[in-house]
Enzyme design. Structure first.
Site, PDB file in Angstrom:
ATOM      1  N   GLY A 280      43.139  40.272  45.721  1.00 34.68           N
ATOM      2  CA  GLY A 280      42.839  41.694  45.613  1.00 34.68           C
ATOM      3  C   GLY A 280      41.457  41.957  46.162  1.00 34.68           C
ATOM      4  N   ARG A 281      40.446  41.574  45.344  1.00 29.00           N
ATOM      5  CA  ARG A 281      39.052  41.879  45.652  1.00 29.00           C
ATOM      6  C   ARG A 281      38.626  41.411  47.043  1.00 29.00           C
ATOM      7  NH1 ARG A 281      35.284  42.178  41.412  1.00 29.00           N
ATOM      8  NH2 ARG A 281      36.770  40.980  40.177  1.00 29.00           N
ATOM      9  N   CYS A 360      26.963  62.204  29.854  1.00 28.28           N
ATOM     10  CA  CYS A 360      26.094  62.239  28.681  1.00 28.28           C
ATOM     11  C   CYS A 360      26.077  60.898  27.969  1.00 28.28           C
ATOM     12  CB  CYS A 360      26.550  63.360  27.765  1.00 28.28           C
ATOM     13  SG  CYS A 360      26.423  64.930  28.621  1.00 28.28           S
TER      14      CYS A 360
HETATM   15  N1  LLP Z   1      46.573  38.088  39.922  1.00 27.61           N
HETATM   16  C1  LLP Z   1      46.458  38.363  38.610  1.00 27.61           C
HETATM   17  C2  LLP Z   1      47.482  37.871  37.694  1.00 27.61           C
HETATM   18  C3  LLP Z   1      45.366  39.105  38.138  1.00 27.61           C
HETATM   19  O1  LLP Z   1      45.249  39.361  36.847  1.00 27.61           O
HETATM   20  C4  LLP Z   1      44.395  39.555  39.060  1.00 27.61           C
HETATM   21  C5  LLP Z   1      43.235  40.328  38.610  1.00 27.61           C
HETATM   22  C6  LLP Z   1      44.579  39.263  40.428  1.00 27.61           C
HETATM   23  C7  LLP Z   1      45.679  38.516  40.819  1.00 27.61           C
HETATM   24  C8  LLP Z   1      43.616  39.730  41.486  1.00 27.61           C
HETATM   25  O2  LLP Z   1      42.366  39.172  41.337  1.00 27.61           O
HETATM   26  P1  LLP Z   1      41.273  39.378  42.521  1.00 27.61           P
HETATM   27  O3  LLP Z   1      41.795  38.671  43.723  1.00 27.61           O
HETATM   28  O4  LLP Z   1      41.136  40.827  42.744  1.00 27.61           O
HETATM   29  O5  LLP Z   1      40.048  38.765  41.984  1.00 27.61           O
HETATM   30  N2  LLP Z   1      38.243  44.911  36.844  1.00 27.61           N
HETATM   31  C9  LLP Z   1      37.614  43.637  37.126  1.00 27.61           C
HETATM   32  C10 LLP Z   1      38.565  42.628  37.721  1.00 27.61           C
HETATM   33  C11 LLP Z   1      39.794  42.393  36.882  1.00 27.61           C
HETATM   34  C12 LLP Z   1      40.753  41.416  37.511  1.00 27.61           C
HETATM   35  C13 LLP Z   1      42.050  41.463  36.822  1.00 27.61           C
HETATM   36  N3  LLP Z   1      43.057  40.606  37.379  1.00 27.61           N
HETATM   37  C14 LLP Z   1      36.400  43.884  38.028  1.00 27.61           C
HETATM   38  O6  LLP Z   1      36.106  45.024  38.359  1.00 27.61           O
HETATM   39  O7  LLP Z   1      35.702  42.930  38.374  1.00 27.61           O
END
Ligand code: LLP
Length: 431
Positions: A280-281, A360
């Site tokens: 994702g990220r 706020c």
């Molecule tokens: N797969 C699963 C099962 C996940 O739970 C997640 C993210 C991903 C893939 C994708 O992870 P990435 O490649 O994006 O790191 N809100 C938080 C991040 C929460 C991630 C949740 N799960 C933030 O803003 O850092």
């Protein structure tokens, strides 16, 4: 490695000046670069090419339909965690066979939807969930496939809120219980359980935790093989880093150099292991910025506050995780172009500034204690690396409508989500 660059002292997204985008969509607004999304998707795909993995983009990080459609056009599958995300993925044209569905609390309704859509893989998080899936599949007369999410008890050395693969987290099933799980459910007539799923945390800034967790998964696979259970799918989850600061994250090729050698031998031959990644990220974070306008500048004690029209309601990460996002004016002039994105830049004429929102709460900030060029009322600021977990975590707190979203492709900018109106804000209230 992104297409947000200063030209003649003015920030551009691809070929479009950021100020034009603010005029087009108003502020606050999220701006995404299509070519950056493409590059990030392709560098991961190419780095892992020896495994021919299925890349399932993690919808939760940036779920606008236009973004999903673009990734589908590149061949991406989707990692979803709710019925809503599943419907987004389908609406964006994703092949259901390329959809994987994780999440500890799938409701019966969501399971029915996923079975009806014939998704590729359920990632199962508990014994009770498996039994429920099997029961519903039987009721509906629809067979499906599943992977067991295994908790490898590995420390990804990231924020505790996003640490998911350590014992005591709510995710997956402990490694010690996994063999028994497969022995009990591995021959279910409705749900073919032939996969292992890992997702240890996000973001993971070193490759070592992947090494450790994949090695543990391989040991489990070999133990299962001895019991006559062949694992055909290994889903490694996501977690690959992004550059909140320049050069902070390992490259796709660095992660691949650790992971590929462990799996390459198993991905060839007559029944190759199918590898899935859920990034994702690493795809979306640096493909997006948040544009915000400075409403007021004020002094309080010895501090200077730039009060902006975006805040924790637009981008929650600084407030919620203490996350660092580089912030800089959109038109600082040639002499004040930042040489890199870093916590402290040493340049003449910078002023210690608190970049805060209009809400706020004292916790409503985007950047604390930052050295910035002098900002004035009406200036535009860019909050970088905001493409992942930005808009998807935004809220309407203090009754602020959600921001607009704009997708840039070369010289073309398209509003892909219009700014909400007051009517949108109250649309679901009855009376
Ligand atoms: N797969 C699963 C099962 C996940 O739970 C997640 C993210 C991903 C893939 C994708 O992870 P990435 O490649 O994006 O790191 N809100 C938080 C991040 C929460 C991630 C949740 N799960 C933030 O803003 O850092």
């Amino acid at each position: 490695m992104d297409e947000f660059r200063y030209q003649h002292g003015v920030l551009h997204c691809e070929a479009v000046p950021a100020a034009d985008l603010a005029r087009l969509a108003g502020t606050p607004c999220y701006v995404y670069s299509q070519s950056t999304l493409t590059q990030h998707f392709e560098r991961l795909r190419d780095a892992f090419a020896p495994l021919s993995p299925l890349l399932c983009y993690s919808v939760k990080c940036c779920s606008n339909l236009a973004i999903l459609r673009h990734l589908v056009s590149l061949g991406s599958g989707m990692d979803v965690v709710s019925g809503g995300e599943l419907q987004r993925a389908r609406l964006a044209g994703c092949d259901p066979a390329k959809i994987v569905y994780a999440g500890v609390g799938k409701s019966d309704e969501e399971i029915r939807l996923a079975l009806t859509e014939r998704i590729g893989l359920f990632n199962i998080e508990s014994e009770m969930e498996f039994e429920n899936l099997s029961r519903i599949a039987k009721e509906m007369g629809l067979k499906t496939s599943a992977a067991l999410r295994v908790n490898p008890d590995v420390d990804p050395k990231t924020h505790r809120y996003t640490t998911t693969g350590k014992r005591e987290s709510k995710f997956g099933v402990d490694l010690e219980r996994a063999e028994a799980f497969f022995a009990k459910y591995g021959h279910d007539p409705m749900v073919s359980l032939r996969g292992i799923h890992l997702h240890i945390g996000s973001p993971v800034y070193s490759t070592a935790p992947y090494l450790e967790s994949v090695e543990k998964a391989l040991r489990l696979m070999d133990a299962l093989a001895e019991r006559g259970i062949t694992i055909t799918t290994l889903d490694l989850g996501g977690g690959f880093g992004a550059d909140y600061e320049s050069d902070q994250s390992p490259l796709a090729i660095d992660y691949a150099q650790t992971i590929v050698p462990l799996l390459a031998g198993r991905c060839t031959g007559s029944s190759p292991l199918r590898v899935i990644l859920e990034p994702g990220r690493t795809i979306a974070a640096n493909a997006g910025i948040l544009l915000t306008r400075v409403e007021y500048v004020k002094q309080s004690g010895d501090r200077t506050f730039a009060i902006c029209d975006a805040g924790m309601h637009s981008l929650l990460r600084p407030s919620h995780y203490g996350a660092f996002h580089f912030v800089w004016p959109v038109a600082p002039g040639e002499s004040m172009v930042p040489p890199r994105r870093a916590r402290e830049l040493v340049m003449p004429g910078l002023v210690r500034t608190e970049v805060v929102g209009p809400l706020c709460e004292t916790g409503d900030f985007l950047a604390e204690d930052r050295l910035l060029p002098t900002v004035a009322r009406g200036d535009l600021l860019a909050v970088y690396t905001a493409g992942a977990y930005g808009m998807t975590m935004a809220s309407r707190y203090n009754s602020h409508p959600l921001p607009a979203e704009v997708l840039v492709n070369g010289t073309t900018a398209t509003i892909i989500r219009r700014r909400e109106s007051f009517a949108d804000l109250i649309a679901h209230e009855v009376s």
